[in-house]
Scaffold this motif. Sequence first.
Motif, PDB file in Angstrom:
ATOM      1  N   ALA A 171      -3.151  -3.576  -4.866  1.00  0.00           N
ATOM      2  CA  ALA A 171      -2.808  -2.794  -3.828  1.00  0.00           C
ATOM      3  C   ALA A 171      -2.527  -1.331  -4.124  1.00  0.00           C
ATOM      4  N   ARG A 172      -1.709  -1.029  -4.975  1.00  0.00           N
ATOM      5  CA  ARG A 172      -1.347   0.202  -5.231  1.00  0.00           C
ATOM      6  C   ARG A 172      -2.487   1.153  -5.798  1.00  0.00           C
ATOM      7  N   THR A 173      -3.142   0.575  -6.697  1.00  0.00           N
ATOM      8  CA  THR A 173      -4.448   1.284  -7.198  1.00  0.00           C
ATOM      9  C   THR A 173      -5.495   1.458  -6.084  1.00  0.00           C
ATOM     10  N   ALA A 174      -5.704   0.540  -5.096  1.00  0.00           N
ATOM     11  CA  ALA A 174      -6.571   0.586  -4.248  1.00  0.00           C
ATOM     12  C   ALA A 174      -6.192   1.984  -3.116  1.00  0.00           C
ATOM     13  N   ALA A 175      -4.620   1.851  -2.780  1.00  0.00           N
ATOM     14  CA  ALA A 175      -4.114   2.726  -1.905  1.00  0.00           C
ATOM     15  C   ALA A 175      -4.431   4.184  -2.548  1.00  0.00           C
ATOM     16  N   GLY A 176      -3.894   4.368  -3.859  1.00  0.00           N
ATOM     17  CA  GLY A 176      -3.992   5.604  -4.301  1.00  0.00           C
ATOM     18  C   GLY A 176      -5.516   6.264  -4.407  1.00  0.00           C
ATOM     19  N   LEU A 177      -6.534   5.284  -4.752  1.00  0.00           N
ATOM     20  CA  LEU A 177      -7.830   5.913  -4.829  1.00  0.00           C
ATOM     21  C   LEU A 177      -8.525   6.263  -3.157  1.00  0.00           C
ATOM     22  N   LEU A 178      -8.072   5.480  -2.438  1.00  0.00           N
ATOM     23  CA  LEU A 178      -8.437   5.456  -1.001  1.00  0.00           C
ATOM     24  C   LEU A 178      -7.987   6.633  -0.234  1.00  0.00           C
ATOM     25  N   ASP A 217       2.927  13.714   5.739  1.00  0.00           N
ATOM     26  CA  ASP A 217       1.989  13.627   7.006  1.00  0.00           C
ATOM     27  C   ASP A 217       2.656  13.596   8.103  1.00  0.00           C
ATOM     28  N   LEU A 218       3.699  12.611   8.241  1.00  0.00           N
ATOM     29  CA  LEU A 218       4.392  12.386   9.355  1.00  0.00           C
ATOM     30  C   LEU A 218       5.654  13.095   9.705  1.00  0.00           C
ATOM     31  N   GLY A 219       5.815  13.955   8.858  1.00  0.00           N
ATOM     32  CA  GLY A 219       7.144  14.682   8.927  1.00  0.00           C
ATOM     33  C   GLY A 219       8.518  13.975   8.653  1.00  0.00           C
ATOM     34  N   ILE A 220       8.653  13.210   7.827  1.00  0.00           N
ATOM     35  CA  ILE A 220       9.785  12.313   7.673  1.00  0.00           C
ATOM     36  C   ILE A 220      10.338  12.408   6.570  1.00  0.00           C
ATOM     37  N   GLY A 221      11.502  12.267   6.266  1.00  0.00           N
ATOM     38  CA  GLY A 221      12.151  12.408   4.771  1.00  0.00           C
ATOM     39  C   GLY A 221      12.128  11.361   3.945  1.00  0.00           C
ATOM     40  N   SER A 222      12.496  11.457   2.594  1.00  0.00           N
ATOM     41  CA  SER A 222      12.148  10.389   1.749  1.00  0.00           C
ATOM     42  C   SER A 222      13.171   9.246   1.490  1.00  0.00           C
ATOM     43  N   SER A 223      14.178   9.314   2.269  1.00  0.00           N
ATOM     44  CA  SER A 223      15.170   8.217   2.534  1.00  0.00           C
ATOM     45  C   SER A 223      14.383   7.454   3.892  1.00  0.00           C
ATOM     46  N   PHE A 252       0.952  -1.227  -0.075  1.00  0.00           N
ATOM     47  CA  PHE A 252      -0.039   0.034   0.018  1.00  0.00           C
ATOM     48  C   PHE A 252       0.811   1.239   0.022  1.00  0.00           C
ATOM     49  N   ALA A 253       1.983   1.375   0.508  1.00  0.00           N
ATOM     50  CA  ALA A 253       2.722   2.458   0.894  1.00  0.00           C
ATOM     51  C   ALA A 253       3.444   2.973  -0.378  1.00  0.00           C
ATOM     52  N   GLN A 254       3.668   1.934  -1.279  1.00  0.00           N
ATOM     53  CA  GLN A 254       4.574   2.256  -2.535  1.00  0.00           C
ATOM     54  C   GLN A 254       4.019   3.613  -3.391  1.00  0.00           C
ATOM     55  N   PRO A 255       2.849   3.761  -3.682  1.00  0.00           N
ATOM     56  CA  PRO A 255       2.399   4.917  -4.431  1.00  0.00           C
ATOM     57  C   PRO A 255       2.063   6.130  -3.238  1.00  0.00           C
ATOM     58  N   LEU A 256       2.101   6.006  -1.925  1.00  0.00           N
ATOM     59  CA  LEU A 256       1.880   6.770  -1.172  1.00  0.00           C
ATOM     60  C   LEU A 256       3.132   7.539  -0.541  1.00  0.00           C
ATOM     61  N   LEU A 257       4.101   6.897  -0.928  1.00  0.00           N
ATOM     62  CA  LEU A 257       5.611   7.496   0.071  1.00  0.00           C
ATOM     63  C   LEU A 257       5.690   9.062   0.344  1.00  0.00           C
ATOM     64  N   ASP A 258       5.523   9.819  -0.838  1.00  0.00           N
ATOM     65  CA  ASP A 258       5.379  11.167  -0.258  1.00  0.00           C
ATOM     66  C   ASP A 258       4.577  11.777   0.419  1.00  0.00           C
ATOM     67  N   GLY A 310     -10.091   9.640   1.635  1.00  0.00           N
ATOM     68  CA  GLY A 310      -9.973   9.542   3.040  1.00  0.00           C
ATOM     69  C   GLY A 310      -8.751   9.789   3.871  1.00  0.00           C
ATOM     70  N   GLY A 311      -7.565   9.860   2.817  1.00  0.00           N
ATOM     71  CA  GLY A 311      -6.336   9.945   3.449  1.00  0.00           C
ATOM     72  C   GLY A 311      -5.691   8.644   3.459  1.00  0.00           C
ATOM     73  N   TRP A 312      -4.163   8.741   3.624  1.00  0.00           N
ATOM     74  CA  TRP A 312      -3.552   7.452   3.415  1.00  0.00           C
ATOM     75  C   TRP A 312      -3.815   6.189   4.316  1.00  0.00           C
ATOM     76  N   ARG A 313      -4.279   6.472   5.465  1.00  0.00           N
ATOM     77  CA  ARG A 313      -4.797   5.735   6.639  1.00  0.00           C
ATOM     78  C   ARG A 313      -6.009   4.757   6.223  1.00  0.00           C
ATOM     79  N   THR A 314      -6.754   5.221   5.522  1.00  0.00           N
ATOM     80  CA  THR A 314      -7.906   4.594   5.087  1.00  0.00           C
ATOM     81  C   THR A 314      -7.699   3.030   4.347  1.00  0.00           C
ATOM     82  N   VAL A 315      -6.902   3.075   3.431  1.00  0.00           N
ATOM     83  CA  VAL A 315      -6.760   2.002   2.977  1.00  0.00           C
ATOM     84  C   VAL A 315      -6.124   0.733   3.988  1.00  0.00           C
ATOM     85  N   TYR A 316      -5.488   1.033   5.056  1.00  0.00           N
ATOM     86  CA  TYR A 316      -5.157   0.210   6.126  1.00  0.00           C
ATOM     87  C   TYR A 316      -6.070  -0.092   7.011  1.00  0.00           C
ATOM     88  N   TRP A 317      -7.015   0.623   7.402  1.00  0.00           N
ATOM     89  CA  TRP A 317      -8.256   0.256   7.923  1.00  0.00           C
ATOM     90  C   TRP A 317      -9.192  -0.748   7.272  1.00  0.00           C
TER      91      TRP A 317
END
Length: 443
Positions: free
Chosen positions: A184-191, A74-80, A63-69, A195-202
């Motif tokens: 998973a990548r498609t669902a993650a991007g759409l959700l 959101d969490l204030g962490i760098g790209s690395s 899920f995280a792959q298309p949502l890394l940025d 509703g924000g990146w957390r929605t797909v995990y819920w």
Amino acid sequence: MAEENMHDVHDDGARRSAPDAATPPGGPIPEGWAADRTEAGIGRGLLLLMSVAAGLSVAGNYFAQPLLDTIGDDLGIGSSLTALVVTVAQVGYGLGLVLLVPLGDLVERRRLAVGLTAATALFLTVTATADGGALLLLGTALTGFVSVAAQIVVAYAATLAAPHERGRTVGTVMSGLVLGILLARTAAGLLADLGGWRTVYWVNAALMALLAVLLWICLPALRPTTDLRYPALLRSTAALLRQESVVRRRSAIGALTFGSFSVLWTSMAFLLSGAEYGWSDSAIGLLGLAGAAGSLAAGVSGRLADRGLAPRVSRIGTLLLLLSWGPLAAAGGGGGWGVAALLVGVLVLDLAVQGVHISNQNLVYAVRPEARNRLNSAYMTSYFVGGAVGSALTSAVWAAGGWPATCAAGAALAAGALCLAAPRAAGGRPHEPRPSGEATRRG
């Protein structure tokens, strides 16, 4: 034939008299039931459920792959650090393959599959509630660790299948697993847009909880195939990898292939969210639909494996994998031609990777039917170690040279896989057992 390889590993605790014995839930074992079940194969409804379970189990690792940025902002962490989410998922999955999957030969498999499915639902909620990088990485690692339920289900299906249809059955379940990875990548991007990146995990956590109930109701119980103690079981798994040349070679091919695959999908979000493309999270996720065609290769490769053509499929697949990096490299400039080249490259790469993977699995399963979970553990551990290395390599290569350097790294891994899959220059192709039917009937 397959017997030539079977003398290498000795398992004094193995119950060789009934390697595929299965029992219906809720009662004693009827006389002759296991043999009838093996010949009849697996029903379509149960096969569909197992395919869905395999796909949803592994989806949380991607899920995280298309949502890394988006996650990083959101969490204030760098790209690395954000890119390490992908690596941590692969490492967690790899540890699960080493420590949990061999248990499928030791404990009753329905309880193991259901327990791991329920645990996946729990740990997805940890990721969904993360308020910083530490909790995000912890939830991702734990989810990856228990999501090896997917591999328990794959070996489960191989055991329930009729011998002459084992390749097709494994290919079908793996098609579900592949769709889970790619969609998973498609669902993650759409959700995420809804509703924000957390929605797909819920959402995935709720679905996994439901699947745990359905698997408990629908799966037949399977007898363990060994009474080894757990430390001896792990040593036996390592012995299979050390002593079986087919398992070693296929594991190396799988590691290089999945490493190349991970290089692409780990770097994709950075390319497509950059100045050349400027895509949204949902648009990046939709690219997974192009890769979903790779699930077609799983079914076709399984059927070809039943005809004894798995080595040829893997050679063609590794060649296509190497060639796919040509159009992918051309996609770095963006624009209309860049999008077209990207789609072609993704399609060919995913078809190639899945074709090689299913061929590898059928060749590995044919070596020792009574040790199928341990064989799967040895192969899949190598496979996902390759993926984790590919993801980690991407972080360094992207920072050093951007998209061109990333494509060069992916092509180099593909070239290595091709060298191992090609027939040896001297002495011809090394011996490999006929997958599925022939070797399994002898088991």
